[in-house]
Design an enzyme around this catalytic site. Structure first.
Site, PDB file in Angstrom:
ATOM      1  N   GLU A  36       0.865  -1.181   0.000  1.00  0.00           N
ATOM      2  CA  GLU A  36       0.000   0.000   0.000  1.00  0.00           C
ATOM      3  C   GLU A  36       0.901   1.230   0.000  1.00  0.00           C
ATOM      4  OE1 GLU A  36      -3.631   2.148   2.511  1.00  0.00           O
ATOM      5  OE2 GLU A  36      -2.667   0.346   3.316  1.00  0.00           O
ATOM      6  N   ARG A 261       5.252 -12.976   9.824  1.00  0.00           N
ATOM      7  CA  ARG A 261       5.834 -11.674   9.533  1.00  0.00           C
ATOM      8  C   ARG A 261       7.164 -11.538  10.272  1.00  0.00           C
ATOM      9  NH1 ARG A 261       3.032  -6.619  12.254  1.00  0.00           N
ATOM     10  NH2 ARG A 261       5.195  -5.919  12.140  1.00  0.00           N
ATOM     11  N   LYS A 271       3.796   0.919   9.889  1.00  0.00           N
ATOM     12  CA  LYS A 271       3.902   2.198   9.175  1.00  0.00           C
ATOM     13  C   LYS A 271       3.118   3.292   9.897  1.00  0.00           C
ATOM     14  CE  LYS A 271       2.909   0.478   5.010  1.00  0.00           C
ATOM     15  NZ  LYS A 271       2.628   0.449   3.564  1.00  0.00           N
TER      16      LYS A 271
END
Length: 561
Positions: A36, A261, A271
């Protein structure tokens, strides 16, 4: 298949793909990396990038770069450029670039298809009410009062949403699944919402935007992705991924697989939280060397190969764990140990006056750029009667264990002579400003008269010095797992950046300056006894160079092993 790519054959995902390829000889592997564009890429993204691109190479497949740009409120064209730059810097080439926004017309069509099948409805509950009606892990959800609208009414209302006849938050399109599902994500999730904000690709053409879960699986299908790889937090979303594909007329049916992850000690990888650090000016930006963005790591001196090696070492599993930061440092230290030029730098200078040398005394010594790599060549250093040493290498008050320079004691200067400290001078604040020493000119490459071999310290002739700023970086957080802390800002390390002003050898300054002017890559050095440093191309100036410490000399991770 090269040796580096072979390392990606040992994880459970490659084993699944290998079976799929063996079962279907006509299978053409296609993966994608779908960021994104709402921030810069970090080391966690690097793990996914390496996995998707390396597997595509391994099986002669293709890997797309697709920007998940379904939320114009958070996204920016500058992030798209930064993401492209980071992937190129890592050395990967995508097959095609796509944007979820290019599929908006098709996504809208598939949304209407769900409505016509009685599998979606326009809801007018507020965001807070939707959350309340959804229930909890222990309590089932409650049906919306708008859930049983007719298909014709929902089609009409969805068109009104598209025209902009509703205000933001006044209406949304929800999938009609099961409000009692054990998976909260399946309790009539929102698949379209209203946002009156200009999009960086589609401008003002749309005011309704698909949610990630709706756009992602259909985008995978449109592009013919065979294996959709994502991290474990999307495991529950897999049910929705498959439900949408099953209930729309998409032609391809990708398979989703999840892996753990990356969690890295002393680091924030969210983020959203990184944005908070930037907004509060706790860091200088997305490329601050204290944060694990790829831009920050690059500025700190990490190389693409060191990051790739790190991603290979940690592997691909389904097990969540916290990776030692020293493991990342080990990867760059191992590389720089082989490739970086050795030179001397003084971070906290103090002057040494060699009283028995004439003020015009000057000698030149040719020294190796690397002790074990003759191919890196040599450079000259100048020896004169006034030199700088590091303030930490002299003590007025000391104990028997102190092995550096002290009053009445001897020390060897790297590549040069043995000197003896005989007197000090102080300023009005009682700070030592000058050390007066005797230089034994009979000790070049030889032991002292008393046959002792004193410790060695680095130095720079005042005549051969050039001013430099040295930035010593430490962990931004003083706890191992700040990601888990609600008040993570409380654990900021006040000493995460220490700035020293000193000197480098003048001869290396000339080469660095040329490279900065030509914008030639990174300049890597091992400043002897201090650590590995790189030039900061952003803040360096002609009259003062700036160096970022990449990593110290001691390999703690390797010692543990």
């Amino acid at each position: 298949m090269n040796n580096k790519t072979k390392k990606y054959t040992n994880n459970f995902i490659s084993q699944i793909i290998n079976k799929d390829v063996n079962d279907n000889e006509n299978l053409s592997l296609k993966t994608r990396f779908p960021p994104e564009p709402n921030g810069y890429l970090h080391i966690g993204h690097a793990k996914s990038i390496c996995l998707n691109f390396e597997l595509a190479q391994l099986y002669n497949g293709k890997c797309n770069l697709r920007f998940d740009d379904t939320n114009p409120l958070k996204e920016n064209i500058k992030y798209i450029s930064a993401i492209k730059n980071d992937i190129n810097w890592l050395g990967y080439k995508w097959h095609n670039i796509h944007y979820s926004s290019e599929y908006f017309p098709k996504l809208y069509k598939y949304a209407k298809e769900l409505i016509k099948k009685g599998l979606a409805y326009v809801d007018q509950l507020t965001k807070e009410q939707i959350r309340e009606y959804r229930g909890t892990l222990k309590q089932p959800g409650i049906n919306s009062p708008y859930r049983n609208r007719t298909i014709q009414e929902n089609i009409k209302l969805f068109k009104k949403m598209k025209r902009g006849d509703f205000s933001e938050g006044e209406a949304s399109l929800r999938a009609k699944i099961d409000m009692k599902s054990a998976f909260i994500v399946m309790r009539d999730p929102v698949i379209y919402r209203i946002i009156f904000s200009e999009h960086h690709q589609t401008k003002k053409k749309w005011c309704i935007y698909p949610m990630y879960d709706f756009a992602h699986c259909i985008s995978d299908a449109i592009e013919g992705i065979t294996h959709s790889l994502c991290t474990l937090e999307f495991q529950d979303n897999k049910s929705l991924y498959n439900w949408i594909l099953k209930n729309t007329s998409v032609k391809k049916y990708p398979q989703q697989y999840e892996f753990s992850r990356l969690n890295l000690e002393f680091c924030i990888l969210s983020k959203r939280k990184l944005s908070i650090l930037i907004d509060k000016k706790l860091i200088t930006g997305w490329n601050d060397p204290r944060i694990p963005t790829l831009s920050g790591l690059r500025r700190k001196g990490y190389t693409p190969s060191s990051i790739k090696n790190f991603c290979e070492k940690i592997g691909i599993t389904k097990q969540d764990n916290l990776i030692e930061f020293s493991m990342l440092e080990h990867c760059i230290r191992k590389e720089l140990n082989k490739t970086s030029i050795r030179t001397m730098a003084i971070l906290e200078p103090i002057k040494i006056f060699l009283y028995n040398l004439d003020k015009n005394h000057e000698e030149k010594f040719t020294v190796p750029n690397h002790p074990n790599n003759p191919e890196l060549g040599t450079h000259e250093i100048i020896f004169t009667n006034i030199i700088y040493i590091d303030r930490l290498d002299f003590k007025e008050k000391y104990n028997k264990k102190y092995k550096k320079l002290k009053l009445g004691g001897e020390i060897r200067l790297r590549y040069a002579y043995v000197i003896k400290a005989e007197k000090i001078e102080k300023d009005e604040n009682n700070n030592i400003v000058k050390i007066i020493c005797y230089c034994d000119l009979n000790t070049l490459g030889k032991k002292t008269k008393n046959n002792k071999n004193p410790s060695v310290i680095h130095w720079i002739s005042v005549k051969n010095s050039f001013p430099a700023e040295f930035r010593l970086y430490d962990h931004l957080f003083n706890i191992k797992n700040p990601e888990k802390e609600k008040n993570f800002l409380s654990y900021i390390n006040p000493k995460s950046l220490i700035i020293k002003n000193g000197f480098i050898e003048k001869n290396i300054e000339k080469n660095i300056e040329k490279n900065i002017e030509k914008n030639i890559g990174e300049n890597f050095f091992q400043f002897e006894r201090i650590g590995y440093f790189c030039i900061d191309n952003i803040d360096s100036k002609k009259d003062k160079l700036v160096f970022n410490r990449t990593v110290s000399l001691r390999d703690l991770w390797n010692l543990k092993k």
